[in-house]
Design an enzyme around this catalytic site. Sequence first.
Site, PDB file in Angstrom:
ATOM      1  N   GLY A 122       0.839  -1.196   0.000  1.00  0.00           N
ATOM      2  CA  GLY A 122       0.000   0.000   0.000  1.00  0.00           C
ATOM      3  C   GLY A 122       0.872   1.244   0.000  1.00  0.00           C
ATOM      4  N   VAL A 193      17.239  -7.943  23.551  1.00  0.00           N
ATOM      5  CA  VAL A 193      16.216  -8.981  23.664  1.00  0.00           C
ATOM      6  C   VAL A 193      16.414 -10.096  22.630  1.00  0.00           C
ATOM      7  CG1 VAL A 193      13.765  -9.274  24.047  1.00  0.00           C
ATOM      8  CG2 VAL A 193      14.740  -7.011  24.224  1.00  0.00           C
ATOM      9  N   ARG A 282      16.113  -1.960  15.799  1.00  0.00           N
ATOM     10  CA  ARG A 282      15.328  -2.005  14.569  1.00  0.00           C
ATOM     11  C   ARG A 282      15.014  -0.592  14.074  1.00  0.00           C
ATOM     12  NH1 ARG A 282      13.440  -6.872  13.361  1.00  0.00           N
ATOM     13  NH2 ARG A 282      11.514  -6.154  12.387  1.00  0.00           N
ATOM     14  N   ASP A 322       5.439  -0.214  15.725  1.00  0.00           N
ATOM     15  CA  ASP A 322       6.894  -0.029  15.610  1.00  0.00           C
ATOM     16  C   ASP A 322       7.279   1.165  14.753  1.00  0.00           C
ATOM     17  OD1 ASP A 322       7.204  -2.330  17.094  1.00  0.00           O
ATOM     18  OD2 ASP A 322       8.448  -3.374  15.616  1.00  0.00           O
ATOM     19  N   HIS A 454      -2.098 -22.235  46.401  1.00  0.00           N
ATOM     20  CA  HIS A 454      -0.916 -22.971  46.865  1.00  0.00           C
ATOM     21  C   HIS A 454      -0.943 -24.392  46.329  1.00  0.00           C
ATOM     22  CE1 HIS A 454       2.351 -24.296  49.421  1.00  0.00           C
ATOM     23  NE2 HIS A 454       1.624 -25.382  49.687  1.00  0.00           N
TER      24      HIS A 454
HETATM   25  P1  FAD Z   1       4.934  -5.381  12.099  1.00  0.00           P
HETATM   26  O1  FAD Z   1       4.633  -6.576  12.914  1.00  0.00           O
HETATM   27  O2  FAD Z   1       6.320  -5.200  11.609  1.00  0.00           O
HETATM   28  O3  FAD Z   1       3.935  -5.444  10.865  1.00  0.00           O
HETATM   29  C1  FAD Z   1       4.002  -4.552   9.808  1.00  0.00           C
HETATM   30  C2  FAD Z   1       3.378  -5.206   8.585  1.00  0.00           C
HETATM   31  O4  FAD Z   1       3.200  -4.217   7.591  1.00  0.00           O
HETATM   32  C3  FAD Z   1       4.252  -6.285   7.954  1.00  0.00           C
HETATM   33  O5  FAD Z   1       3.459  -7.401   7.642  1.00  0.00           O
HETATM   34  C4  FAD Z   1       4.774  -5.635   6.684  1.00  0.00           C
HETATM   35  O6  FAD Z   1       4.993  -6.557   5.641  1.00  0.00           O
HETATM   36  C5  FAD Z   1       3.598  -4.737   6.348  1.00  0.00           C
HETATM   37  N1  FAD Z   1       3.941  -3.593   5.500  1.00  0.00           N
HETATM   38  C6  FAD Z   1       4.964  -2.720   5.639  1.00  0.00           C
HETATM   39  N2  FAD Z   1       4.896  -1.766   4.696  1.00  0.00           N
HETATM   40  C7  FAD Z   1       3.810  -2.054   3.951  1.00  0.00           C
HETATM   41  C8  FAD Z   1       3.192  -1.428   2.832  1.00  0.00           C
HETATM   42  N3  FAD Z   1       3.685  -0.296   2.314  1.00  0.00           N
HETATM   43  N4  FAD Z   1       2.092  -2.003   2.319  1.00  0.00           N
HETATM   44  C9  FAD Z   1       1.574  -3.130   2.840  1.00  0.00           C
HETATM   45  N5  FAD Z   1       2.107  -3.758   3.893  1.00  0.00           N
HETATM   46  C10 FAD Z   1       3.204  -3.218   4.442  1.00  0.00           C
HETATM   47  N6  FAD Z   1       7.301  -8.166  20.736  1.00  0.00           N
HETATM   48  C11 FAD Z   1       6.642  -8.623  21.828  1.00  0.00           C
HETATM   49  O7  FAD Z   1       5.779  -7.904  22.358  1.00  0.00           O
HETATM   50  N7  FAD Z   1       6.888  -9.875  22.332  1.00  0.00           N
HETATM   51  C12 FAD Z   1       7.817 -10.685  21.793  1.00  0.00           C
HETATM   52  O8  FAD Z   1       8.020 -11.797  22.274  1.00  0.00           O
HETATM   53  C13 FAD Z   1       8.530 -10.235  20.664  1.00  0.00           C
HETATM   54  N8  FAD Z   1       9.452 -11.028  20.077  1.00  0.00           N
HETATM   55  C14 FAD Z   1      10.114 -10.572  18.979  1.00  0.00           C
HETATM   56  C15 FAD Z   1      11.088 -11.392  18.424  1.00  0.00           C
HETATM   57  C16 FAD Z   1      11.790 -10.961  17.323  1.00  0.00           C
HETATM   58  C17 FAD Z   1      12.843 -11.861  16.726  1.00  0.00           C
HETATM   59  C18 FAD Z   1      11.493  -9.689  16.742  1.00  0.00           C
HETATM   60  C19 FAD Z   1      12.211  -9.220  15.514  1.00  0.00           C
HETATM   61  C20 FAD Z   1      10.529  -8.873  17.293  1.00  0.00           C
HETATM   62  C21 FAD Z   1       9.836  -9.302  18.422  1.00  0.00           C
HETATM   63  N9  FAD Z   1       8.878  -8.502  19.044  1.00  0.00           N
HETATM   64  C22 FAD Z   1       8.231  -8.946  20.154  1.00  0.00           C
HETATM   65  C23 FAD Z   1       8.539  -7.171  18.506  1.00  0.00           C
HETATM   66  C24 FAD Z   1       7.242  -7.254  17.668  1.00  0.00           C
HETATM   67  O9  FAD Z   1       7.411  -8.208  16.651  1.00  0.00           O
HETATM   68  C25 FAD Z   1       6.918  -5.899  17.080  1.00  0.00           C
HETATM   69  O10 FAD Z   1       6.881  -4.921  18.096  1.00  0.00           O
HETATM   70  C26 FAD Z   1       5.556  -5.945  16.398  1.00  0.00           C
HETATM   71  O11 FAD Z   1       5.532  -6.896  15.378  1.00  0.00           O
HETATM   72  C27 FAD Z   1       5.200  -4.572  15.828  1.00  0.00           C
HETATM   73  O12 FAD Z   1       3.956  -4.641  15.219  1.00  0.00           O
HETATM   74  P2  FAD Z   1       3.561  -3.678  14.021  1.00  0.00           P
HETATM   75  O13 FAD Z   1       2.168  -4.047  13.651  1.00  0.00           O
HETATM   76  O14 FAD Z   1       3.855  -2.287  14.381  1.00  0.00           O
HETATM   77  O15 FAD Z   1       4.551  -4.030  12.840  1.00  0.00           O
HETATM   78  P1  NAI Z   2      17.568  -4.184  21.595  1.00  0.00           P
HETATM   79  O1  NAI Z   2      17.373  -2.721  21.547  1.00  0.00           O
HETATM   80  O2  NAI Z   2      16.809  -4.994  22.560  1.00  0.00           O
HETATM   81  O3  NAI Z   2      19.104  -4.506  21.867  1.00  0.00           O
HETATM   82  C1  NAI Z   2      20.108  -4.045  21.018  1.00  0.00           C
HETATM   83  C2  NAI Z   2      21.439  -4.167  21.744  1.00  0.00           C
HETATM   84  O4  NAI Z   2      22.469  -3.981  20.805  1.00  0.00           O
HETATM   85  C3  NAI Z   2      21.615  -3.117  22.835  1.00  0.00           C
HETATM   86  O5  NAI Z   2      22.061  -3.733  24.011  1.00  0.00           O
HETATM   87  C4  NAI Z   2      22.634  -2.177  22.236  1.00  0.00           C
HETATM   88  O6  NAI Z   2      23.442  -1.545  23.191  1.00  0.00           O
HETATM   89  C5  NAI Z   2      23.439  -3.123  21.361  1.00  0.00           C
HETATM   90  N1  NAI Z   2      24.135  -2.475  20.253  1.00  0.00           N
HETATM   91  C6  NAI Z   2      23.684  -1.481  19.450  1.00  0.00           C
HETATM   92  N2  NAI Z   2      24.611  -1.189  18.524  1.00  0.00           N
HETATM   93  C7  NAI Z   2      25.662  -2.015  18.731  1.00  0.00           C
HETATM   94  C8  NAI Z   2      26.912  -2.208  18.075  1.00  0.00           C
HETATM   95  N3  NAI Z   2      27.266  -1.481  17.029  1.00  0.00           N
HETATM   96  N4  NAI Z   2      27.741  -3.148  18.560  1.00  0.00           N
HETATM   97  C9  NAI Z   2      27.388  -3.913  19.629  1.00  0.00           C
HETATM   98  N5  NAI Z   2      26.214  -3.774  20.281  1.00  0.00           N
HETATM   99  C10 NAI Z   2      25.359  -2.839  19.823  1.00  0.00           C
HETATM  100  O7  NAI Z   2      17.342  -4.656  20.082  1.00  0.00           O
HETATM  101  P2  NAI Z   2      17.098  -6.100  19.451  1.00  0.00           P
HETATM  102  O8  NAI Z   2      17.597  -7.178  20.346  1.00  0.00           O
HETATM  103  O9  NAI Z   2      17.617  -5.999  18.069  1.00  0.00           O
HETATM  104  O10 NAI Z   2      15.526  -6.191  19.414  1.00  0.00           O
HETATM  105  C11 NAI Z   2      14.780  -5.182  18.739  1.00  0.00           C
HETATM  106  C12 NAI Z   2      13.472  -4.962  19.430  1.00  0.00           C
HETATM  107  O11 NAI Z   2      12.606  -6.051  19.155  1.00  0.00           O
HETATM  108  C13 NAI Z   2      13.563  -4.916  20.947  1.00  0.00           C
HETATM  109  O12 NAI Z   2      13.905  -3.634  21.417  1.00  0.00           O
HETATM  110  C14 NAI Z   2      12.178  -5.260  21.338  1.00  0.00           C
HETATM  111  O13 NAI Z   2      11.398  -4.093  21.326  1.00  0.00           O
HETATM  112  C15 NAI Z   2      11.731  -6.204  20.240  1.00  0.00           C
HETATM  113  N6  NAI Z   2      11.781  -7.583  20.740  1.00  0.00           N
HETATM  114  C16 NAI Z   2      11.007  -7.921  21.802  1.00  0.00           C
HETATM  115  C17 NAI Z   2      11.050  -9.189  22.319  1.00  0.00           C
HETATM  116  C18 NAI Z   2      10.219  -9.504  23.500  1.00  0.00           C
HETATM  117  O14 NAI Z   2       9.376  -8.695  23.855  1.00  0.00           O
HETATM  118  N7  NAI Z   2      10.417 -10.650  24.153  1.00  0.00           N
HETATM  119  C19 NAI Z   2      11.893 -10.228  21.744  1.00  0.00           C
HETATM  120  C20 NAI Z   2      12.710  -9.753  20.664  1.00  0.00           C
HETATM  121  C21 NAI Z   2      12.619  -8.486  20.184  1.00  0.00           C
END
Ligand code: FAD
Ligand code: NAI
Length: 475
Positions: A122, A193, A282, A322, A454
């Site tokens: 979109g 994370v 990110r 995000d 408990h």
């Molecule tokens: P997204 O989930 O990124 O969704 C955006 C969507 O928009 C995607 O499907 C993309 O393809 C689509 N899109 C983008 N641009 C366009 C366009 N122009 N047209 C149409 N579609 C488009 N958060 C937690 O709370 N708990 C967790 O355990 C957790 N684990 C994570 C583990 C990993 C490895 C990662 C990377 C992230 C994790 N997160 C976790 C973070 C979480 O995934 C994000 O905060 C969340 O997905 C954000 O939701 P969103 O809807 O903003 O974006």
């Molecule tokens: P993060 O922000 O959690 O951690 C990034 C880490 O990389 C920080 O400790 C930072 O100091 C370090 N860093 C940054 N630049 C660096 C460099 N040049 N060299 C070495 N270290 C460096 O980011 P991450 O792990 O990539 O996750 C992204 C986001 O995804 C999280 O902030 C979280 O919001 C979401 N997420 C949430 C999860 C959950 O809720 N369980 C699980 C995974 C992701």
Amino acid sequence: MSKQFDVVVIGGGPGGYIAAIRAAQLGFNVACIDEWKNDKGGPAPGGTCTNVGCIPSKALLQSSEHYEHAAHHFGDHGITLNDLKMDVSKMVGRKNSVVKQNNDGILYLLKKNKVSFFHGRGSFAKAVEGGYEINVAGAASEVLTAKHVIVATGSNARALPGAAFDEEKILSNDGALRIGAVPARLGVIGSGVIGLEMGSVWRRLGAEVTILEAMPGFLTAADEGVAKEALKAFTKQGLKFEFGVKISKVDAEGEGVVVSYANAKGEEVTLAVDKLIVSIGRVANTIGLNPEAVGLQLDERGLIVVDAECKTNLPGVWAVGDVVRGPMLAHKAEEEGVAVAERIAGQHGHVNFATIPWVIYTSPEIAWVGRTEQQLKADGVAYKSGQFPFLANGRARALGDTTGFVKFLADATTDEILGVHIVGPMASELISEAVVAMEFKASAEDIARICHAHPSLSEATKEAALAVDKRTLNF
Ligand code: FAD
Ligand code: NAI
């Protein structure tokens, strides 16, 4: 001929699809556009969370935890296993089917709520009388118009300068979730994370995992006591950490990957690994959205600028999840999506940033809500604290998982709960009680006076609340 909607949502992740469903529940005619493709090129709504984030990472964490239990802890229960094997491709296949169940579930939910789903990208075309025109570039091109547009396009992994993701050796979260065989040596840049969760998965399966972190300290967003306990546990499990590093080069030309960096002492050193996960945060995703066409304002980091209510600089255009300020968490994106749909309907949707829980799904799990001890000190707030170890909890002993504690921070005068910090078994589930308590502005004494089942891990929460008043019963 354009298709007319009340609300068009761009992005079908947790922010977008939930906003679309809530808007439809409120009586609007809603479209949701999402471009994510499954391996057959079909729609895969759910965004980062469902496809390469929350859900698949938790599937792999579960599988690898089962393996670790079978390999190291079943013996304690009198269970002997001969010839334990790990079939990584089966584990990844299971993870893929969990993802697909979620993709299909979201398509079903959109249909059930009469949301029109468009598979494709979109982009803003132009502002028109009473709204906006949105192009959809997919298998079939479409033009949609709507009075309200909710942008929920999410985020992408940040790459290290000069080390683009190839998803073979230099992996983002995407590649990290589909490694085909356990690497002997895995490097991780960033001890946040993703680094901790993904590092744990592959460490449990036998990889030697080294995590390089730029900051001098560990998990600085968490309560210091929790971070210290967690670091002790992770180090004991075999994760190797180096803090205060400065990466100078990543070379993936040869067999594996060689990372050159200055260590905390300033010495130039190298780390040779088979694969490297880069998890250093990110960046907001506005690729292809064409914000310029309508003058949608982004900040210097590429995030869409919004106010406290998720309104952008354009009337009728909102942004959630995000792609805007605030924590990058799926439940934060969902809450914002619901609130925006309600605001469009003239209601008073609200997101309480002070009670958004954080969870890290490692073992031990880490979870918190509210302020940390170091934040309270910095804010000059007088507080009391109470802590209770899982070692003194009967259920934790029966589970064989006694690492960690529950910690309460409460206002010194009013006893209102200001923060709850947990490191230990099922912290992800235990934290909900604290979130509810804080939403209702409960005091530590309120929790201390509630009857908890408990034996349960939740008794540690009650005891930590009692500890605020120095009157634990079991410690
Ligand atoms: P997204 O989930 O990124 O969704 C955006 C969507 O928009 C995607 O499907 C993309 O393809 C689509 N899109 C983008 N641009 C366009 C366009 N122009 N047209 C149409 N579609 C488009 N958060 C937690 O709370 N708990 C967790 O355990 C957790 N684990 C994570 C583990 C990993 C490895 C990662 C990377 C992230 C994790 N997160 C976790 C973070 C979480 O995934 C994000 O905060 C969340 O997905 C954000 O939701 P969103 O809807 O903003 O974006
Ligand atoms: P993060 O922000 O959690 O951690 C990034 C880490 O990389 C920080 O400790 C930072 O100091 C370090 N860093 C940054 N630049 C660096 C460099 N040049 N060299 C070495 N270290 C460096 O980011 P991450 O792990 O990539 O996750 C992204 C986001 O995804 C999280 O902030 C979280 O919001 C979401 N997420 C949430 C999860 C959950 O809720 N369980 C699980 C995974 C992701």
